[in-house]
Design a protein around this motif. Sequence first.
Motif, mmCIF file in Angstrom:
data_model
loop_
_atom_site.group_PDB
_atom_site.id
_atom_site.type_symbol
_atom_site.label_atom_id
_atom_site.label_comp_id
_atom_site.label_asym_id
_atom_site.label_seq_id
_atom_site.Cartn_x
_atom_site.Cartn_y
_atom_site.Cartn_z
ATOM 1 N N ILE A 1 21.089 16.658 -18.781
ATOM 2 C CA ILE A 1 20.979 15.381 -18.114
ATOM 3 C C ILE A 1 19.683 15.605 -17.276
ATOM 4 N N THR A 2 18.937 14.493 -17.200
ATOM 5 C CA THR A 2 17.722 14.213 -16.486
ATOM 6 C C THR A 2 17.090 15.618 -16.737
ATOM 7 N N CYS A 3 16.532 16.172 -17.601
ATOM 8 C CA CYS A 3 15.796 17.373 -18.061
ATOM 9 C C CYS A 3 14.439 17.223 -18.515
ATOM 10 N N LYS A 4 13.544 18.186 -18.258
ATOM 11 C CA LYS A 4 12.164 17.890 -18.857
ATOM 12 C C LYS A 4 12.194 19.074 -20.145
ATOM 13 N N LEU A 5 12.208 18.806 -21.279
ATOM 14 C CA LEU A 5 12.411 19.704 -22.484
ATOM 15 C C LEU A 5 10.883 19.630 -23.410
ATOM 16 N N GLN A 6 10.011 19.185 -22.602
ATOM 17 C CA GLN A 6 8.610 19.438 -23.298
ATOM 18 C C GLN A 6 8.225 20.579 -24.120
ATOM 19 N N ILE B 1 26.708 17.772 -28.426
ATOM 20 C CA ILE B 1 25.663 17.876 -27.260
ATOM 21 C C ILE B 1 25.290 16.333 -26.842
ATOM 22 N N GLU B 2 25.171 16.097 -25.707
ATOM 23 C CA GLU B 2 24.567 14.919 -24.965
ATOM 24 C C GLU B 2 23.323 15.056 -24.378
ATOM 25 N N PHE B 3 22.413 14.511 -24.706
ATOM 26 C CA PHE B 3 21.067 14.300 -24.339
ATOM 27 C C PHE B 3 20.776 13.176 -23.525
ATOM 28 N N ASN B 4 20.803 13.137 -22.339
ATOM 29 C CA ASN B 4 20.646 11.706 -21.435
ATOM 30 C C ASN B 4 19.430 11.799 -20.611
ATOM 31 N N LEU C 1 22.675 19.742 -36.560
ATOM 32 C CA LEU C 1 22.847 18.872 -35.476
ATOM 33 C C LEU C 1 24.313 17.961 -35.766
ATOM 34 N N LYS C 2 25.358 18.331 -35.079
ATOM 35 C CA LYS C 2 26.731 17.414 -35.215
ATOM 36 C C LYS C 2 27.295 16.792 -34.090
ATOM 37 N N LYS C 3 27.508 15.535 -34.249
ATOM 38 C CA LYS C 3 27.886 14.885 -33.229
ATOM 39 C C LYS C 3 27.122 14.778 -31.855
ATOM 40 N N ILE C 4 25.779 14.301 -32.019
ATOM 41 C CA ILE C 4 24.863 14.524 -30.978
ATOM 42 C C ILE C 4 24.673 13.049 -30.516
ATOM 43 N N ASN C 5 24.590 12.967 -29.332
ATOM 44 C CA ASN C 5 24.251 11.589 -28.535
ATOM 45 C C ASN C 5 22.966 11.604 -27.895
ATOM 46 N N PHE C 6 22.043 10.789 -27.994
ATOM 47 C CA PHE C 6 20.552 10.825 -27.515
ATOM 48 C C PHE C 6 20.579 9.559 -26.814
ATOM 49 N N VAL C 7 20.607 9.553 -25.429
ATOM 50 C CA VAL C 7 20.403 8.296 -24.828
ATOM 51 C C VAL C 7 19.216 8.522 -23.796
ATOM 52 N N ASP C 8 18.196 7.434 -23.637
ATOM 53 C CA ASP C 8 17.065 7.315 -23.012
ATOM 54 C C ASP C 8 16.315 8.513 -22.962
ATOM 55 N N CYS C 9 15.847 8.981 -24.216
ATOM 56 C CA CYS C 9 14.999 10.148 -24.430
ATOM 57 C C CYS C 9 13.807 9.769 -24.827
ATOM 58 N N ASP C 10 12.665 10.573 -24.316
ATOM 59 C CA ASP C 10 11.398 10.352 -24.925
ATOM 60 C C ASP C 10 11.212 11.533 -26.014
ATOM 61 N N PHE C 11 11.388 11.342 -27.235
ATOM 62 C CA PHE C 11 10.884 12.398 -28.327
ATOM 63 C C PHE C 11 9.334 12.227 -28.881
ATOM 64 N N SER C 12 8.813 11.677 -28.159
ATOM 65 C CA SER C 12 7.259 11.348 -28.805
ATOM 66 C C SER C 12 6.637 12.519 -29.073
ATOM 67 N N GLU C 13 6.088 12.267 -30.540
ATOM 68 C CA GLU C 13 5.330 13.324 -31.020
ATOM 69 C C GLU C 13 5.894 14.807 -31.243
ATOM 70 N N SER C 14 7.589 14.625 -31.522
ATOM 71 C CA SER C 14 8.247 15.566 -31.628
ATOM 72 C C SER C 14 8.735 15.973 -33.212
ATOM 73 N N ARG C 15 9.283 16.959 -33.326
ATOM 74 C CA ARG C 15 9.405 17.315 -34.745
ATOM 75 C C ARG C 15 10.894 17.488 -35.076
ATOM 76 N N VAL D 1 16.085 5.575 -27.545
ATOM 77 C CA VAL D 1 15.088 6.943 -27.793
ATOM 78 C C VAL D 1 13.620 6.664 -28.302
ATOM 79 N N GLN D 2 12.612 7.269 -27.759
ATOM 80 C CA GLN D 2 11.245 6.968 -28.073
ATOM 81 C C GLN D 2 10.992 8.101 -29.059
#
Length: 160
Positions: A44-49, A61-64, A78-92, A106-107
């Motif tokens: 929650i509200t994490c920086k994962l750059q 897992i919830e990524f918020n 990846l099983k039962k994953i919720n991505f909410v308000d995430c920026d995954f620009s230029e990710s892989r 999600v971006q």
Amino acid sequence: MLSINVQSINFVFNISTFEKSQFKNCDFSNILFDEKALFRSKFITCKLQGTFFSSARLEEIEFNDINGRYINFSGCNLKKINFVDCDFSESRFMECETQKITLSNVQFNKAELIKMKLQNTDFSSSNIDNIITDIISLKGIKVNAGQALSLSVVLGIEIV
């Protein structure tokens, strides 16, 4: 539930499994979570750059509210994953096994989604501008009309 609140971190996790953990306001930029297992946990509200989740197993897992530009999920399960308000620009996201992925705002701008099975995943509330993808990953996904038009360009379809 284990709750962790970290502002800056400069170490590699020696723990191979996290279960019922909550990571809040953490900066895990460029940290290796590769080959780890995470179950029933929240970021929650994490920086994962630039964070590496390569070959990790993530379940329930919830990524918020995540700043996850350049994140790497290659080879993940990846099983039962919720991505909410995430920026995954230029990710892989490459060659991941997926099941029940939900997306909300999600971006994915310029993100790579390659050899993914995303059937029934709804991208309609997310930004998929300039994604790099393949036919396998697009099969059965749900998109809005504007996204369908931009995906036609990615696929080399000329609309006349």
